[in-house]
Design an enzyme around this catalytic site. Structure first.
Site, PDB file in Angstrom:
ATOM      1  N   HIS A 116      52.648 -25.644   5.324  1.00 30.78           N
ATOM      2  CA  HIS A 116      52.643 -26.827   6.191  1.00 30.78           C
ATOM      3  C   HIS A 116      51.254 -27.331   6.550  1.00 30.78           C
ATOM      4  O   HIS A 116      51.081 -28.490   6.929  1.00 30.78           O
ATOM      5  CB  HIS A 116      53.438 -26.543   7.476  1.00 30.78           C
ATOM      6  CG  HIS A 116      52.672 -25.749   8.503  1.00 30.78           C
ATOM      7  ND1 HIS A 116      52.433 -24.398   8.365  1.00 30.78           N
ATOM      8  CD2 HIS A 116      52.075 -26.112   9.670  1.00 30.78           C
ATOM      9  CE1 HIS A 116      51.733 -23.969   9.404  1.00 30.78           C
ATOM     10  NE2 HIS A 116      51.514 -24.987  10.212  1.00 30.78           N
ATOM     11  N   HIS A 120      45.003 -29.785   5.601  1.00 27.60           N
ATOM     12  CA  HIS A 120      43.932 -29.977   6.589  1.00 27.60           C
ATOM     13  C   HIS A 120      42.577 -30.070   5.899  1.00 27.60           C
ATOM     14  O   HIS A 120      42.312 -29.382   4.908  1.00 27.60           O
ATOM     15  CB  HIS A 120      43.922 -28.830   7.597  1.00 27.60           C
ATOM     16  CG  HIS A 120      44.778 -29.091   8.791  1.00 27.60           C
ATOM     17  ND1 HIS A 120      44.505 -30.082   9.704  1.00 27.60           N
ATOM     18  CD2 HIS A 120      45.921 -28.505   9.222  1.00 27.60           C
ATOM     19  CE1 HIS A 120      45.426 -30.084  10.648  1.00 27.60           C
ATOM     20  NE2 HIS A 120      46.307 -29.146  10.373  1.00 27.60           N
ATOM     21  N   HIS A 143      47.434 -35.464   7.382  1.00 29.14           N
ATOM     22  CA  HIS A 143      47.277 -34.136   6.784  1.00 29.14           C
ATOM     23  C   HIS A 143      48.630 -33.578   6.343  1.00 29.14           C
ATOM     24  O   HIS A 143      48.694 -32.744   5.441  1.00 29.14           O
ATOM     25  CB  HIS A 143      46.564 -33.183   7.752  1.00 29.14           C
ATOM     26  CG  HIS A 143      47.444 -32.565   8.792  1.00 29.14           C
ATOM     27  ND1 HIS A 143      47.609 -33.115  10.049  1.00 29.14           N
ATOM     28  CD2 HIS A 143      48.206 -31.446   8.779  1.00 29.14           C
ATOM     29  CE1 HIS A 143      48.435 -32.366  10.752  1.00 29.14           C
ATOM     30  NE2 HIS A 143      48.814 -31.343  10.004  1.00 29.14           N
ATOM     31  N   ASP A 218      55.570 -23.274  14.089  1.00 25.86           N
ATOM     32  CA  ASP A 218      54.166 -23.669  13.961  1.00 25.86           C
ATOM     33  C   ASP A 218      53.471 -23.524  15.303  1.00 25.86           C
ATOM     34  O   ASP A 218      52.430 -22.877  15.438  1.00 25.86           O
ATOM     35  CB  ASP A 218      54.092 -25.116  13.456  1.00 25.86           C
ATOM     36  CG  ASP A 218      52.668 -25.665  13.442  1.00 25.86           C
ATOM     37  OD1 ASP A 218      51.716 -24.871  13.273  1.00 25.86           O
ATOM     38  OD2 ASP A 218      52.501 -26.900  13.594  1.00 25.86           O
ATOM     39  N   ASP A 226      45.952 -18.731  19.141  1.00 24.06           N
ATOM     40  CA  ASP A 226      44.807 -19.367  19.800  1.00 24.06           C
ATOM     41  C   ASP A 226      44.488 -18.690  21.127  1.00 24.06           C
ATOM     42  O   ASP A 226      43.324 -18.433  21.443  1.00 24.06           O
ATOM     43  CB  ASP A 226      45.075 -20.864  20.025  1.00 24.06           C
ATOM     44  CG  ASP A 226      45.130 -21.657  18.722  1.00 24.06           C
ATOM     45  OD1 ASP A 226      44.842 -21.074  17.657  1.00 24.06           O
ATOM     46  OD2 ASP A 226      45.467 -22.852  18.772  1.00 24.06           O
ATOM     47  N   ASN A 272      61.270 -19.672  30.521  1.00 25.59           N
ATOM     48  CA  ASN A 272      60.479 -19.146  29.400  1.00 25.59           C
ATOM     49  C   ASN A 272      60.096 -20.278  28.447  1.00 25.59           C
ATOM     50  O   ASN A 272      58.962 -20.344  27.957  1.00 25.59           O
ATOM     51  CB  ASN A 272      61.257 -18.062  28.649  1.00 25.59           C
ATOM     52  CG  ASN A 272      60.412 -17.391  27.567  1.00 25.59           C
ATOM     53  OD1 ASN A 272      59.229 -17.112  27.761  1.00 25.59           O
ATOM     54  ND2 ASN A 272      61.007 -17.149  26.411  1.00 25.59           N
ATOM     55  N   ARG A 280      50.872 -25.052  26.161  1.00 27.94           N
ATOM     56  CA  ARG A 280      50.291 -26.183  25.437  1.00 27.94           C
ATOM     57  C   ARG A 280      49.334 -26.964  26.332  1.00 27.94           C
ATOM     58  O   ARG A 280      48.205 -27.275  25.943  1.00 27.94           O
ATOM     59  CB  ARG A 280      51.412 -27.106  24.940  1.00 27.94           C
ATOM     60  CG  ARG A 280      50.907 -28.343  24.184  1.00 27.94           C
ATOM     61  CD  ARG A 280      52.009 -29.380  24.000  1.00 27.94           C
ATOM     62  NE  ARG A 280      51.586 -30.443  23.112  1.00 27.94           N
ATOM     63  CZ  ARG A 280      50.843 -31.478  23.484  1.00 27.94           C
ATOM     64  NH1 ARG A 280      50.439 -31.577  24.737  1.00 27.94           N
ATOM     65  NH2 ARG A 280      50.497 -32.407  22.607  1.00 27.94           N
ATOM     66  N   ARG A 365      21.671 -26.365  20.255  1.00 29.64           N
ATOM     67  CA  ARG A 365      22.395 -26.577  21.513  1.00 29.64           C
ATOM     68  C   ARG A 365      21.886 -27.812  22.267  1.00 29.64           C
ATOM     69  O   ARG A 365      21.950 -27.892  23.488  1.00 29.64           O
ATOM     70  CB  ARG A 365      22.292 -25.333  22.413  1.00 29.64           C
ATOM     71  CG  ARG A 365      23.428 -25.173  23.409  1.00 29.64           C
ATOM     72  CD  ARG A 365      24.728 -24.814  22.734  1.00 29.64           C
ATOM     73  NE  ARG A 365      25.826 -24.670  23.690  1.00 29.64           N
ATOM     74  CZ  ARG A 365      27.079 -24.397  23.337  1.00 29.64           C
ATOM     75  NH1 ARG A 365      27.394 -24.242  22.073  1.00 29.64           N
ATOM     76  NH2 ARG A 365      28.022 -24.284  24.245  1.00 29.64           N
ATOM     77  N   LYS A 369      25.967 -35.136  26.030  1.00 29.26           N
ATOM     78  CA  LYS A 369      26.323 -34.748  27.399  1.00 29.26           C
ATOM     79  C   LYS A 369      27.492 -35.585  27.908  1.00 29.26           C
ATOM     80  O   LYS A 369      27.528 -36.802  27.711  1.00 29.26           O
ATOM     81  CB  LYS A 369      25.126 -34.942  28.339  1.00 29.26           C
ATOM     82  CG  LYS A 369      23.886 -34.147  27.949  1.00 29.26           C
ATOM     83  CD  LYS A 369      24.114 -32.654  28.040  1.00 29.26           C
ATOM     84  CE  LYS A 369      22.841 -31.882  27.707  1.00 29.26           C
ATOM     85  NZ  LYS A 369      23.070 -30.417  27.681  1.00 29.26           N
TER      86      LYS A 369
END
Length: 520
Positions: A116, A120, A143, A218, A226, A272, A280, A365, A369
């Site tokens: 699936h 990407h 995608h 998914d 994550d 749940n 999410r 870095r 901003k």
């Protein structure tokens, strides 16, 4: 006579010579069908090892370096777990439905979960949501479409894969029903050329990409993966939901005399399931749309746009590779290393030089901003304001002030609506509805919109001036004093169907954008 399998492999669903066990950090040992293993062992799938799941998020959360490769394997595993459980529960609790899930249907679902995300591009959603829309504004490419195209390329270029699939009674050739079925599973709806499977099996389209309520394997994998890699916690229990999920007959959404079969959950699982939606929201709030993560992704996008014409893959630019899956297999996160280390040989490469400087700033870095973030309330006014006129003016001021204006939306997956309204439940063995008279304690609002302004240059005096203008425009917006002004500037001229011209200020343009964001 063939050898008996060893005692250690007798519980395996597949041949010990062809299946493979992957040790996954989230789900533990995962055994995949030999067909899935063959798909994994192709250059098209191995490419996913070099595409980070969360784009530039590792510049904020150092642990967020996991890739689309392991996520795709995890999704395939969960897809198989869910569909096998549904098959078992149908046989045990609802034999009267007379729904038969074949072994090759299960394999199709597993392949869909595995493939699936094949489409990407570099840095995942950065490529299809930020880069491609800026370079190819009229393109309808997604995608998901690329995932299907890449999957078909794997089917067509690997004869040994189709031979193994034939042993599973699975036909992967062009225009075959099984192939069209897998495409539909990836898209979350029946594909145009699909026939042969009864309508009762339509609930299978809710497993990999659920367009009805966004509850699918998914998301179950990437929420869990994550959170693990980001170092966050969540309360949602994936395996519990898989064990309790059932296929239940519900009244048709448009015709009370008809019925549909949907993946449903017991009423006791209400909270749940809500915890999944809350996970999410939390991930978007704390990671996916973190101000610094978005700054990094905006910088990578700017660099890719400036370098696009010099990033050539056999005479096609980076943005053109989406039309050629052979070239697209070369597009990974490594593209920024090409920008960093490729030499600039003449003055004509000034844009490429700018791209190199932007990438160098990321690694030093010296990031864009976030100079301002303002909450924007939803409104239904000013729908007649032409977006093209606003877009043109906004771009002019963004270039002049070297800023980027970014709308940010946080929700629970269903816009302003309560996502639980789209979830189907059961009690016993029949459909059931939550008690609306005594609903659980949930948020009052399910969506909030913000507008961020990113300052691209480290110029303190200029930044201070821009912030003052923005502050003034947001005060006007909140005070409701700008509706007439915007209408006066932008209302179409009835005589020639054009926009009335009037000199505008940044304050007016910024206020226009505030309204545009609230209109979605």
């Amino acid at each position: 006579m063939e050898d008996e399998p060893s005692t250690s492999t007798k519980t395996s669903k597949y041949s010990r010579h062809q299946s493979k066990i992957f040790n996954d950090p989230i789900w533990g040992p995962i055994e995949l069908n030999p067909v899935c293993v063959k798909i994994i062992d192709t250059p098209e799938f191995q490419r996913l090892r070099f595409i980070k799941q969360l784009g530039g998020c590792s510049f904020v959360y150092p642990g967020a370096v996991h890739t689309r490769f392991e996520h795709s394997i995890g999704t395939s595993y969960l897809a198989g777990c869910l569909v096998r459980n549904l098959k078992k529960k149908l046989k045990k609790h609802n034999p009267e439905y007379n729904i038969k899930i074949k072994d090759k249907d299960i394999l199709c679902v597993e392949i869909a979960g595995l493939c699936h995300d094949l489409g990407h591009g570099a840095f995942s959603h950065l490529f299809d949501q930020l880069f491609i829309p800026r370079i190819r504004r009229d393109s309808d490419w997604t995608h998901e479409k690329a995932s299907v195209d890449m999957m078909f390329r794997i089917f067509e270029n690997n004869k040994d894969l189709t031979e193994i699939a034939d042993k599973e009674d699975l036909k992967l050739g062009p225009k075959s029903n099984d192939r069209n079925f897998i495409e539909g599973l990836i898209r979350g709806k029946k594909s145009a050329g699909e026939t042969g499977r009864e309508e009762k099996l339509d609930f299978l389209y809710e497993i990999v990409a659920n367009e009805k309520n966004k509850i699918d394997v998914d998301k179950w994998d990437y929420f869990s993966r994550d959170c693990h890699m980001l170092g966050m916690k969540h309360n949602f229990q994936v395996m519990r939901s898989i064990m309790l999920a059932r296929v239940i007959k519900h009244k048709h959404s448009e015709d009370d005399n008809k019925y549909q079969y949907h993946i449903s959950f017991p009423l006791s699982e209400y909270m749940n399931i809500f915890d999944m939606y809350h996970a999410r929201y939390t991930l978007h709030r704390r990671a996916y749309q973190h101000p610094v993560n978005k700054a990094v992704e905006l910088m990578i996008t700017d660099a890719l746009c400036k370098a696009n014409d010099k990033l050539v893959y056999r005479e096609k630019t980076l943005a053109e590779t989406i039309d050629d899956m052979e070239l697209y297999t070369q597009v990974t996160d490594g593209v920024i290393d090409r920008i960093r280390f490729e030499e600039v040989r003449d003055d004509k490469d000034s844009k490429f030089m700018e791209a190199k400087k932007i990438i160098d700033r990321i690694f030093k870095r010296e990031l864009y901003k976030c100079g301002m973030e303002r909450r924007v309330e939803r409104t239904e006014i000013l729908k007649e304001v032409p977006n093209e006129a606003i877009d043109k003016e906004i771009k002019k001021y963004q270039d002049k002030w070297k800023i980027h204006l970014e709308p940010i939306v946080f929700n629970y997956g269903a816009g302003i609506q309560n996502p639980m309204k789209n979830v189907t439940f059961y009690s016993g063995s029949v459909e059931a509805e939550p008690d609306d008279e005594k609903p659980p304690m949930l948020p009052k609002d399910f969506e909030e919109t913000y507008l961020r302004m990113y300052l691209k240059e480290p110029d303190e005096d200029g930044n201070k001036a821009v912030k003052e203008l923005v502050s003034k425009s947001t005060r006007n917006h909140r005070g409701g004093r700008t509706k007439e002004k915007i209408q006066k500037i932008y209302l179409p001229n009835p005589s020639n169907n054009s926009i009335k011209e009037k000199k505008t200020t940044f304050v007016e343009i910024f206020t226009c954008l505030l309204y545009k964001v609230t209109l979605g």
